[in-house]
Design an enzyme around this catalytic site. Structure first.
Site, mmCIF file in Angstrom:
data_model
loop_
_atom_site.group_PDB
_atom_site.id
_atom_site.type_symbol
_atom_site.label_atom_id
_atom_site.label_comp_id
_atom_site.label_asym_id
_atom_site.label_seq_id
_atom_site.Cartn_x
_atom_site.Cartn_y
_atom_site.Cartn_z
ATOM 1 N N CYS A 172 6.275 -4.298 -8.726
ATOM 2 C CA CYS A 172 4.804 -3.690 -8.410
ATOM 3 C C CYS A 172 3.923 -2.744 -8.923
ATOM 4 O O CYS A 172 2.675 -2.595 -9.204
ATOM 5 C CB CYS A 172 5.223 -3.030 -6.620
ATOM 6 S SG CYS A 172 6.441 -1.735 -6.857
ATOM 7 N N ASP A 369 -2.167 -3.617 -1.899
ATOM 8 C CA ASP A 369 -0.957 -3.748 -1.497
ATOM 9 C C ASP A 369 -0.805 -5.163 -2.652
ATOM 10 O O ASP A 369 -0.820 -5.464 -2.090
ATOM 11 C CB ASP A 369 -0.775 -3.561 -0.509
ATOM 12 C CG ASP A 369 1.668 -3.531 -0.663
ATOM 13 O OD1 ASP A 369 1.656 -3.322 -1.482
ATOM 14 O OD2 ASP A 369 1.364 -3.910 0.297
ATOM 15 N N HIS A 371 2.913 -5.313 -2.670
ATOM 16 C CA HIS A 371 3.867 -6.428 -2.383
ATOM 17 C C HIS A 371 3.744 -7.841 -1.479
ATOM 18 O O HIS A 371 4.835 -8.010 -1.158
ATOM 19 C CB HIS A 371 4.644 -4.662 -1.695
ATOM 20 C CG HIS A 371 4.725 -4.027 -2.028
ATOM 21 N ND1 HIS A 371 3.790 -2.536 -2.596
ATOM 22 C CD2 HIS A 371 5.687 -3.762 -2.921
ATOM 23 C CE1 HIS A 371 4.479 -1.797 -3.260
ATOM 24 N NE2 HIS A 371 5.450 -1.922 -4.487
#
Length: 492
Positions: A172, A369, A371
């Site tokens: 990430c 994000d 993820h």
């Protein structure tokens, strides 16, 4: 790294609903609700287990048209039955109890939003009357969804000699940094006002930028090549890394890319100076990082081989603004950096889960994000067949600034000398508001460390035998009566 909650809840389904929540609405706003300040080690282990187990059965989010929406699982049978159990009320509530709840919460309709140097009216209503239609909430969403969104990918070619064909649960920080650099390239080549068109054909330069971040060694800034460039800073497939190491990795890969371009008589993939802003001793001894204008001028001259006086600049400022939590005194300063026209946002997030923070409203950090797990895309193939839509998302997530990990990095892009001077002016004004604790400072020349003589016991009083090698910067020492935890500084 443990992931942030990977899905946005449907705006029509309140948090806590035992039904499987999906991102049906094309525009979603997600809030990270504050969780308990401390968790036991057992809870952390169980949280990690539940998070990874639930992720196995999460429906993969894919984009259709301009929206991010869920697709049905590709297999049923036993996995579907287990998935239904895992998302049932008791298990879901247990996960939320440990990890913290993810709930829908609209942005404030009365406060302005700053997104990478541009201000928007947060009202969801269309602008009317004397209001500027270019600053409406709809314009904000178009701007937000035009930023390049780079996430976990699976199914790409193995990384080096390893068997890793995915960066899930550890990549990430790399993905967040790719998003920041992609934004620098968008701003450099297409301008800050560029917006992704609703349909093909796309701008060739936009496609060229995306191709730099594909998931193969053939792509200049792929996970594969970044890991190779950062091995001296501890980067390795499957391992965690921090913002400072990531910034140095970009400095290294840019230098290598430029040297290769000179040998091949080709063009550079990142046509700008990369300047890592550090404090004394390259940041190892703490202290506020210093932007030295003389150093920048020399870097620009070297970059252009003295043909031009200046060059575009990518400034990366790695910081550690506290111990376990960010020191509250820095939060207003971080928020104000988003009003800089040169803003590229922040590499940061919750502890152990990096995100790309692109905006701010009140106490909320708005972020993209990384993820979300998506299938790898061959960006080098025929552009008419490539799924570029998966590199954009309209899901606006936010987290309170006081929950951000204190280890982070700020990015800025200065197009030319005038833009750099404007940045320095704004940074100096920001420093004046810091009450003696700036995020970073601006000076013209490097400040030499002040030295004091060190004498051993046999040479006290004999200055000729005193050693001058051990030096320290007097300005970096805090007050004797400073309270612990009040002035945690940037120790990189």
């Amino acid at each position: 790294m443990r992931d942030l909650p990977e899905r946005a809840l449907d705006s029509e389904n309140p948090a806590g609903n035992s039904d499987d929540s999906r991102d049906k609405d094309p525009i979603a706003v997600v809030s990270e609700e504050k969780s308990a300040d401390t968790k036991s080690s057992k809870a952390s282990i169980l949280a990690s287990f539940l998070s990874s187990t639930l992720a196995m059965f999460e429906t993969r989010m894919e984009s259709s048209s301009d929206d991010c929406k869920a697709t049905k699982p590709t297999s049923y049978g036993l996995s579907t039955a287990v998935s239904n159990v895992m998302i049932s009320g008791p298990i879901r509530r247990l996960q939320e109890r440990i990890l913290g709840t993810t709930r829908m919460e609209a942005l404030s309709s009365t406060s302005e939003i700053w997104l990478l140097g541009k201000c928007y009216n947060a009202s969801a209503e269309e602008s009317s009357g004397g209001e500027d239609p270019g600053n409406s909430y709809a314009e904000f969403l178009e701007d937000f969804s035009s930023r390049i969104w780079i996430t976990y990918r699976k199914g790409f070619e193995p990384i080096g000699d390893t068997k890793f064909t995915s960066d899930v649960n550890w990549g990430c920080m790399i993905r967040s940094s790719q998003m920041l650099v992609a934004q620098a390239l968008l701003s450099h080549h297409l301008g800050r006002s560029w917006r992704k068109p609703s349909q093909k054909p796309y701008d060739p330069k936009y496609i060229e930028i995306l191709q730099l971040f594909g998931d193969s060694e053939a792509c200049a800034f792929s996970v594969h090549n970044l890991l190779r460039a950062g091995r001296h800073y501890g980067l390795a497939a499957g391992s965690w890394l921090g913002p400072y190491a990531m910034c140095r990795t970009w400095e290294t890969i840019t230098r290598a890319n430029r040297e290769q371009a000179n040998l091949d008589k080709g063009k550079e993939s990142l046509p700008m100076v990369v300047y890592i802003v550090s404090g004394d001793e390259d940041g190892e001894q703490g202290g506020a990082p210093v932007v030295c204008t003389d150093v920048v001028a020399r870097l620009c001259s070297s970059f252009n081989m003295a043909l031009h006086a200046w060059a575009p600049i990518l400034l990366l400022v790695p910081l550690v603004l506290g111990l376990e939590r960010i020191n509250p005194r820095y939060i207003p300063l971080l928020q104000e950096t988003f009003s800089f026209p040169q803003s590229l946002g922040i590499l940061g997030g919750k502890p152990g889960a990096s995100t790309y923070i692109v905006g701010v409203q009140e106490d909320k950090a708005l972020y993209l994000d990384p993820h979300e797990v998506q299938q790898a895309v061959d960006l080098k193939s025929d552009s008419s067949e490539v799924d570029y839509i998966s590199y954009h998302c309209r899901t606006v997530r936010h987290v309170p600034f006081d929950l951000i990990d204190p280890s982070l990095a700020i990015g800025f892009h200065c197009r030319d000398k005038d833009d750099f001077e404007d940045f320095c002016s704004r940074a100096s004004q920001l420093g004046d508001k810091s009450n003696g604790a700036p995020l970073f400072t601006v000076t013209q020349f490097p400040q030499p460390s002040k030295t004091v003589p060190y004498c051993d016991g046999d040479n006290v009083g004999n200055s000729r035998n005193c050693m001058m090698d051990n030096t320290f910067d007097v300005e970096n020492f805090g007050d004797d009566d400073a309270q612990p935890g009040e002035d945690e500084w940037q120790i990189l």
